[in-house]
Design a protein around this motif. Sequence first.
Motif, short mmCIF file in Angstrom:
data_model
loop_
_atom_site.label_atom_id
_atom_site.label_comp_id
_atom_site.label_asym_id
_atom_site.label_seq_id
_atom_site.Cartn_x
_atom_site.Cartn_y
_atom_site.Cartn_z
N GLY A 272 0.52 -1.13 0.04
CA GLY A 272 -0.07 -0.26 -0.04
C GLY A 272 1.00 1.22 -0.05
O GLY A 272 1.82 1.42 -0.80
N GLU A 273 0.78 2.27 0.83
CA GLU A 273 1.47 3.34 1.18
C GLU A 273 2.59 3.03 2.09
O GLU A 273 3.27 4.13 2.38
N ARG A 274 2.78 1.88 2.69
CA ARG A 274 3.86 1.59 3.60
C ARG A 274 5.01 1.31 2.71
O ARG A 274 5.13 0.13 2.13
N ARG A 275 6.33 1.62 3.28
CA ARG A 275 7.55 1.29 3.01
C ARG A 275 8.14 0.62 4.21
O ARG A 275 8.59 1.26 5.12
N ILE A 276 8.46 -0.77 4.05
CA ILE A 276 8.89 -1.47 5.22
C ILE A 276 10.22 -1.81 5.07
O ILE A 276 10.53 -2.78 3.99
N HIS A 277 11.13 -1.32 5.92
CA HIS A 277 12.80 -1.75 5.71
C HIS A 277 12.77 -3.04 6.41
O HIS A 277 12.61 -3.12 7.57
N LEU A 278 13.61 -3.94 5.85
CA LEU A 278 13.73 -5.24 6.47
C LEU A 278 15.24 -5.64 6.45
O LEU A 278 15.89 -5.21 5.65
N THR A 279 15.72 -6.42 7.40
CA THR A 279 16.89 -7.23 7.38
C THR A 279 16.65 -8.55 8.01
O THR A 279 15.61 -8.74 8.39
N ALA A 280 17.55 -9.19 7.56
CA ALA A 280 17.52 -10.62 7.78
C ALA A 280 18.72 -11.37 8.51
O ALA A 280 19.80 -10.70 8.27
N SER A 281 18.58 -12.27 9.31
CA SER A 281 19.72 -13.16 9.75
C SER A 281 19.72 -14.37 9.14
O SER A 281 18.70 -14.99 8.77
N VAL A 282 20.79 -14.89 8.84
CA VAL A 282 21.12 -16.25 8.08
C VAL A 282 21.99 -17.04 8.85
O VAL A 282 23.00 -16.78 9.27
N GLY A 283 21.52 -18.47 8.87
CA GLY A 283 22.19 -19.32 9.48
C GLY A 283 22.74 -20.45 8.40
O GLY A 283 21.69 -20.86 7.66
N LEU A 284 23.99 -20.88 8.41
CA LEU A 284 24.21 -21.70 7.28
C LEU A 284 24.91 -23.03 7.98
O LEU A 284 25.71 -22.87 8.81
N ALA A 285 24.63 -24.12 7.32
CA ALA A 285 25.38 -25.38 7.90
C ALA A 285 25.47 -26.48 6.78
O ALA A 285 24.82 -26.41 5.82
N ASP A 286 26.42 -27.16 6.66
CA ASP A 286 26.75 -28.16 5.92
C ASP A 286 27.17 -29.39 6.49
O ASP A 286 27.64 -29.32 7.63
N GLY A 287 27.00 -30.70 5.99
CA GLY A 287 27.38 -31.85 6.71
C GLY A 287 26.45 -32.80 6.34
O GLY A 287 25.68 -32.98 5.19
N LEU B 67 21.55 -19.82 12.87
CA LEU B 67 20.65 -18.62 12.85
C LEU B 67 20.49 -18.24 14.12
O LEU B 67 20.49 -16.92 14.40
N ARG B 68 20.58 -18.93 15.09
CA ARG B 68 20.27 -18.46 16.44
C ARG B 68 21.48 -17.74 17.02
O ARG B 68 21.28 -16.46 17.64
N ALA B 69 22.60 -18.06 16.46
CA ALA B 69 23.88 -17.35 16.76
C ALA B 69 24.00 -15.96 16.09
O ALA B 69 24.37 -15.09 16.65
N ALA B 70 23.47 -16.02 14.81
CA ALA B 70 23.41 -14.57 13.98
C ALA B 70 22.42 -13.58 14.60
O ALA B 70 22.74 -12.58 14.86
N LYS B 71 21.28 -14.23 15.29
CA LYS B 71 20.13 -13.27 16.06
C LYS B 71 20.93 -12.77 17.17
O LYS B 71 20.68 -11.51 17.58
N LEU B 72 21.47 -13.69 18.22
CA LEU B 72 22.09 -13.33 19.19
C LEU B 72 23.16 -12.28 19.18
O LEU B 72 23.41 -11.53 20.04
N GLY C 277 21.91 -9.55 14.76
CA GLY C 277 20.96 -9.90 13.71
C GLY C 277 21.54 -8.92 12.43
O GLY C 277 22.77 -8.61 12.41
N ALA C 278 20.99 -9.12 11.17
CA ALA C 278 21.53 -8.59 9.87
C ALA C 278 22.96 -8.97 9.63
O ALA C 278 23.74 -8.36 9.12
N ARG C 279 23.14 -10.34 9.80
CA ARG C 279 24.49 -10.99 9.46
C ARG C 279 24.20 -12.44 9.26
O ARG C 279 23.14 -13.15 9.57
N LEU C 280 25.39 -12.99 8.78
CA LEU C 280 25.39 -14.46 8.51
C LEU C 280 26.30 -15.25 9.68
O LEU C 280 27.32 -14.73 9.99
N ALA C 281 25.71 -16.35 10.03
CA ALA C 281 26.54 -17.06 10.98
C ALA C 281 26.48 -18.45 10.59
O ALA C 281 25.68 -19.12 9.90
N ARG C 282 27.65 -19.16 10.45
CA ARG C 282 28.11 -20.50 9.82
C ARG C 282 28.03 -21.26 11.09
O ARG C 282 28.97 -21.13 12.05
N PHE C 283 27.61 -22.55 10.91
CA PHE C 283 27.71 -23.51 12.00
C PHE C 283 29.05 -24.09 12.38
O PHE C 283 29.97 -24.27 11.37
#
Length: 707
Positions: free
Chosen positions: A408-423, A436-441, A444-450
């Motif tokens: 609508g007329e709202r402009r909403i700025h977003l950020t995100a946290s990302v958790g990444l794991a392989d194995g 992902l929890r580590a990135a939040k703690l 936020g607005a960042r990447l954390a790898r397991f």
Amino acid sequence: MAWWCALAVGVVAVTAAQLLGAPGPVFFAIQLAGVALTLRRRTHPGWLLLAGAHTAGVLAAAFWTLGPVTPSNTPQGLTLIPLYALATAGTMLLTRRRRRTTSRAELGVEAGAVVLGLAMLSWSFVVLPYLGAPGYQQVSNALAGLYALVDLILLVAVLRIRSWLLRGSGALLLGAHLLYAATDGAGTAPFLPGGTSFLLIQYAGVVATAAALHPGAARLGGTEPRPGRNKLAGIVATAIVGPLLPVVSRPGDPLAYIPALLTAALCGLLVLRIWLLARDAGERAAALRSAMDEQAALQRRLAYRAGHDALTGLANRELLLEHVDRARCLLLCSLDGFKEVNDTYGHQVGDEVLRRLAGRLLLFAPEAVLVARLGGDEFGLLLTDPDQAEELAGRVLETVSRVPVTVGERRIHLTASVGLADGVPENLLGDADLALRAAKLAGGARLARFDDSLRAQQSERARIAAGLRQGLADGSLFLHYQPVVDPATGRMTGVEALMRWRRDGELVPPAVFIPVAEQTGLIGQLGELALRLACTRAAPWYRRHGIYVTVNVSTHQLRDPGFAGTVLGILAETGMPGAGLVLEITESVLIDAADTPVLGTLREHGIRIAIDDFGTGYSSLAYLRRLPVDILKIDRSFIDDVSFTRAILQLAQSQDLVTVAEGVETATQADQLRELRCDLVQGYHFGRPTDAEIIESLIRESSATAA
């Protein structure tokens, strides 16, 4: 067209030869030319057999016409058998192969009806004429039966032929034999040049050659679906006409009319009754097929819904878990502060934001095994290349934050946290969730790898959470109290209740177990326990000495619709007056709760509200005027800055707020705050947090000194 030319030229040539009384070799040349054309154009076994039948007929006629042996019925009839047998076999091979759409029993009954009907026809018009013909004595009984069998087989083959030209050729062959029998034929002349049966056989060869040259000949012998036309008319005709054939072929016995007519009528009625039953069964079968089609469609829709998210159309958690074996890496993406979007703009806007985010993440679908929404604002991407995963995660973060979402007329700025794991696949979801929890703690607005340290931290959190649950029941959770003092008189006016936990004989710092309690949802139970213990202990302090107690309140508690009722219930249970309780709330939490009725309800019962750590958050006069607050607690980081502390005190005094300076550790700080006329102070200089018994002694000493 070639087949038209062959048909026209062949018919004209055979007819002219017959009318002109041409010798046998003329006919033989015409037929051998047709054989050559057939072999040149067709290689299918059925056409080769028809060419063989054609050649066999020519050779038989040539033998009896040009050979040294005088023709006679039985030998000549035997030489015609290869012609009829090869023609029948060839047409059988060229008959269309139908895909089975009926049961074996139905096919058997249908085939039996056709054979019996043809048998009646053959008996009436072939066998009976043989038996009654004067020339029958010249034909052996075995040969007459063989003629009948060959005619029956050829008739079946003719009826099955798809090509009308081949059907005509077979009918001419059959007609040559039937004409001989029906005209009481005797001798061998009809099957030699100049005879009528011979002429029909010549025409049959010409038509067979035209059929071989026809464009549709290439499709004969192939596979195609069985036509679904109703065969009622043919079946009824067979059932009715069959019993009448002996009467029609031998009308001299009137006594046979009535039984034949009754039998025909009975057969017709029985067939109609069977058709009515079949029609009813067909309607039921159609209804059943329709129901089964609807059920299949419903099952497909249910299967889709079971594996896809209703809001975004992406795969859901269950489908992601089904495909996790195909991936080597999992990326979990979660919006930062999405609850505030829902709380501020409403869930409809929040849902639209999630749909827009799903559309952005689908841009990465070509690089992912699967894009899924796991629930809430959490999305997952299954990947196959761990080496490229970190770069892709960076692009995901940029895609989310680069352009605001417009609803609508709202402009909403977003950020995100990302958790990444392989194995290994079975650990991907749990490991990515820890990342992902580590990135939040981390803000936020960042990447954390397991890595393995995250799993160790998770194990410790789980152990702490289990210990807290046990502590809620066994009394290992308890309170310490820190004095709140009037700097002008030195008299204790209140205490702050602080939760403590003793595990295995050692105190666990609040900075360790409080975050775990907040993450696991135990903070509500801890807060209620602290409130009950504090009111129980401080109720007599307030009645005797006017000492109030301050208890910290978490965000989780303020969001509970029943929180006000819980607080008032504890006050009634412990006998603590509302004026003896202060609820301490951080500035950001208080702003979120300002528009809720819970704080107004509590203040109506005399309970006071304190802002904790003032100065570290918004610190705005506008907020102070709007917020339901009574006490302002100045954060310890500002008390050494005289000008800043003075500004805060003046701000509080302008709003009639009581001020409490935290973290006072030296006499210099105490003297400074006294000069600035700060209302109350607390810190190690006036007393460390300690148990209730020591606090009672301090209260008595403070009261005696004041007196």
